[in-house]
Motif scaffolding. Structure first.
Motif, mmCIF file in Angstrom:
data_model
loop_
_atom_site.group_PDB
_atom_site.id
_atom_site.type_symbol
_atom_site.label_atom_id
_atom_site.label_comp_id
_atom_site.label_asym_id
_atom_site.label_seq_id
_atom_site.Cartn_x
_atom_site.Cartn_y
_atom_site.Cartn_z
ATOM 1 N N GLN A 93 0.830 -1.210 0.000
ATOM 2 C CA GLN A 93 0.000 0.000 0.000
ATOM 3 C C GLN A 93 0.862 1.256 0.000
ATOM 4 O OE1 GLN A 93 -2.478 -0.639 3.433
ATOM 5 N NE2 GLN A 93 -4.128 -1.576 2.230
ATOM 6 N N ASP A 94 1.921 1.227 0.795
ATOM 7 C CA ASP A 94 2.836 2.375 0.814
ATOM 8 C C ASP A 94 3.466 2.584 -0.566
ATOM 9 O OD1 ASP A 94 2.291 2.800 3.459
ATOM 10 O OD2 ASP A 94 4.111 1.806 4.209
ATOM 11 N N THR A 95 3.873 1.504 -1.193
ATOM 12 C CA THR A 95 4.479 1.594 -2.521
ATOM 13 C C THR A 95 3.473 2.131 -3.529
ATOM 14 O OG1 THR A 95 5.905 -0.277 -1.997
ATOM 15 C CG2 THR A 95 5.668 0.277 -4.328
ATOM 16 N N GLN A 96 2.245 1.634 -3.455
ATOM 17 C CA GLN A 96 1.209 2.119 -4.368
ATOM 18 C C GLN A 96 0.923 3.602 -4.143
ATOM 19 O OE1 GLN A 96 -2.093 -0.515 -3.677
ATOM 20 N NE2 GLN A 96 -1.503 -1.907 -5.331
ATOM 21 N N THR A 97 0.921 4.011 -2.879
ATOM 22 C CA THR A 97 0.698 5.427 -2.572
ATOM 23 C C THR A 97 1.819 6.272 -3.156
ATOM 24 O OG1 THR A 97 -0.425 4.801 -0.526
ATOM 25 C CG2 THR A 97 0.333 7.070 -0.695
ATOM 26 N N GLN A 98 3.054 5.820 -3.015
ATOM 27 C CA GLN A 98 4.192 6.554 -3.574
ATOM 28 C C GLN A 98 4.097 6.615 -5.099
ATOM 29 O OE1 GLN A 98 7.665 4.549 -2.117
ATOM 30 N NE2 GLN A 98 7.566 5.494 -0.084
ATOM 31 N N MET A 99 3.719 5.475 -5.713
ATOM 32 C CA MET A 99 3.594 5.470 -7.177
ATOM 33 C C MET A 99 2.482 6.417 -7.626
ATOM 34 S SD MET A 99 4.139 1.414 -7.950
ATOM 35 C CE MET A 99 3.526 1.516 -9.595
ATOM 36 N N LEU A 100 1.386 6.436 -6.912
ATOM 37 C CA LEU A 100 0.284 7.335 -7.246
ATOM 38 C C LEU A 100 0.718 8.785 -7.096
ATOM 39 C CD1 LEU A 100 -2.687 7.369 -8.096
ATOM 40 C CD2 LEU A 100 -3.268 7.418 -5.676
ATOM 41 N N GLU A 101 1.470 9.070 -6.043
ATOM 42 C CA GLU A 101 1.959 10.445 -5.856
ATOM 43 C C GLU A 101 2.896 10.834 -6.993
ATOM 44 O OE1 GLU A 101 3.734 10.480 -1.973
ATOM 45 O OE2 GLU A 101 1.784 10.499 -0.964
ATOM 46 N N ILE A 102 3.731 9.900 -7.418
ATOM 47 C CA ILE A 102 4.653 10.182 -8.531
ATOM 48 C C ILE A 102 3.855 10.437 -9.805
ATOM 49 C CG2 ILE A 102 6.420 9.159 -10.044
ATOM 50 C CD1 ILE A 102 7.522 7.755 -7.524
ATOM 51 N N LEU A 103 2.841 9.610 -10.054
ATOM 52 C CA LEU A 103 2.013 9.796 -11.257
ATOM 53 C C LEU A 103 1.281 11.139 -11.228
ATOM 54 C CD1 LEU A 103 0.503 6.245 -11.815
ATOM 55 C CD2 LEU A 103 2.105 7.444 -13.293
ATOM 56 N N ILE A 104 0.762 11.476 -10.058
ATOM 57 C CA ILE A 104 0.080 12.773 -9.932
ATOM 58 C C ILE A 104 1.071 13.903 -10.185
ATOM 59 C CG2 ILE A 104 -1.035 14.335 -8.295
ATOM 60 C CD1 ILE A 104 -2.374 11.865 -7.052
ATOM 61 N N ASP A 105 2.277 13.791 -9.659
ATOM 62 C CA ASP A 105 3.298 14.803 -9.856
ATOM 63 C C ASP A 105 3.685 14.912 -11.323
ATOM 64 O OD1 ASP A 105 4.938 16.791 -8.704
ATOM 65 O OD2 ASP A 105 6.663 15.407 -8.714
ATOM 66 N N VAL A 106 3.788 13.766 -11.977
ATOM 67 C CA VAL A 106 4.127 13.751 -13.422
ATOM 68 C C VAL A 106 2.995 14.416 -14.200
ATOM 69 C CG1 VAL A 106 4.431 12.242 -15.434
ATOM 70 C CG2 VAL A 106 5.697 11.787 -13.331
ATOM 71 N N ARG A 109 3.131 18.160 -14.052
ATOM 72 C CA ARG A 109 4.241 18.765 -14.790
ATOM 73 C C ARG A 109 4.014 18.714 -16.307
ATOM 74 N NH1 ARG A 109 9.509 16.840 -11.360
ATOM 75 N NH2 ARG A 109 8.849 17.796 -9.421
ATOM 76 N N LEU A 110 3.188 17.808 -16.715
ATOM 77 C CA LEU A 110 2.908 17.731 -18.151
ATOM 78 C C LEU A 110 2.028 18.899 -18.567
ATOM 79 C CD1 LEU A 110 2.177 13.939 -18.703
ATOM 80 C CD2 LEU A 110 4.166 15.196 -19.460
ATOM 81 N N PRO A 111 2.303 19.447 -19.753
ATOM 82 C CA PRO A 111 1.429 20.543 -20.190
ATOM 83 C C PRO A 111 0.059 19.981 -20.541
ATOM 84 C CG PRO A 111 3.155 20.089 -21.830
ATOM 85 C CD PRO A 111 3.362 19.184 -20.674
ATOM 86 N N SER A 112 -0.904 20.691 -20.225
ATOM 87 C CA SER A 112 -2.259 20.229 -20.500
ATOM 88 C C SER A 112 -2.750 20.596 -21.842
ATOM 89 C CB SER A 112 -3.280 20.683 -19.500
ATOM 90 O OG SER A 112 -2.993 21.647 -18.626
#
Length: 112
Positions: A93-106, A109-112
């Protein structure tokens, strides 16, 4: 009949009656002894049956105790495995939370 003859006859009748009473007592005592011996034999047979049943029950209880001990060990092992799995789930769960946070951060940063 003279008094002597009557007395002898009475003595003979009383003696025969006493002999008969004594014989009846002996027969009753013998019958009672036979009944007591019969009861004693039945008690011995019953005791043997009870002893056999108790031994059988003791063996079954010992077997059951072994099975319960084995089952307890298996439950303990299973409890340890569940605890380990809980820890892995928390890590996952911690790993999934970190991955989700990374995806949200990515995504931010991506232009919309």
């Amino acid at each position: 009949m003279s008094i002597k003859d009557v007395s002898l006859r009475l003595a003979t009748v009383l003696e025969n009656e006493l002999i008969q009473i004594r014989a009846d007592q002996m027969e009753a005592a013998e019958a009672l002894t036979n009944r007591i011996n019969g009861v004693g034999e039945r008690v011995k047979r019953l005791d043997a049956k009870v002893t056999t049943l108790v031994e059988t029950m003791d063996a079954k209880v010992a077997t059951l105790d072994e099975k319960v001990t084995t089952m307890d060990a298996k439950v303990t092992t299973m409890d340890e495995k569940v605890t380990t799995m809980d820890a892995k789930v928390v890590t996952l769960q911690d790993t999934q939370t970190q991955m989700l946070e990374i995806l949200i951060d990515v995504q931010r940063r991506l232009p919309s």
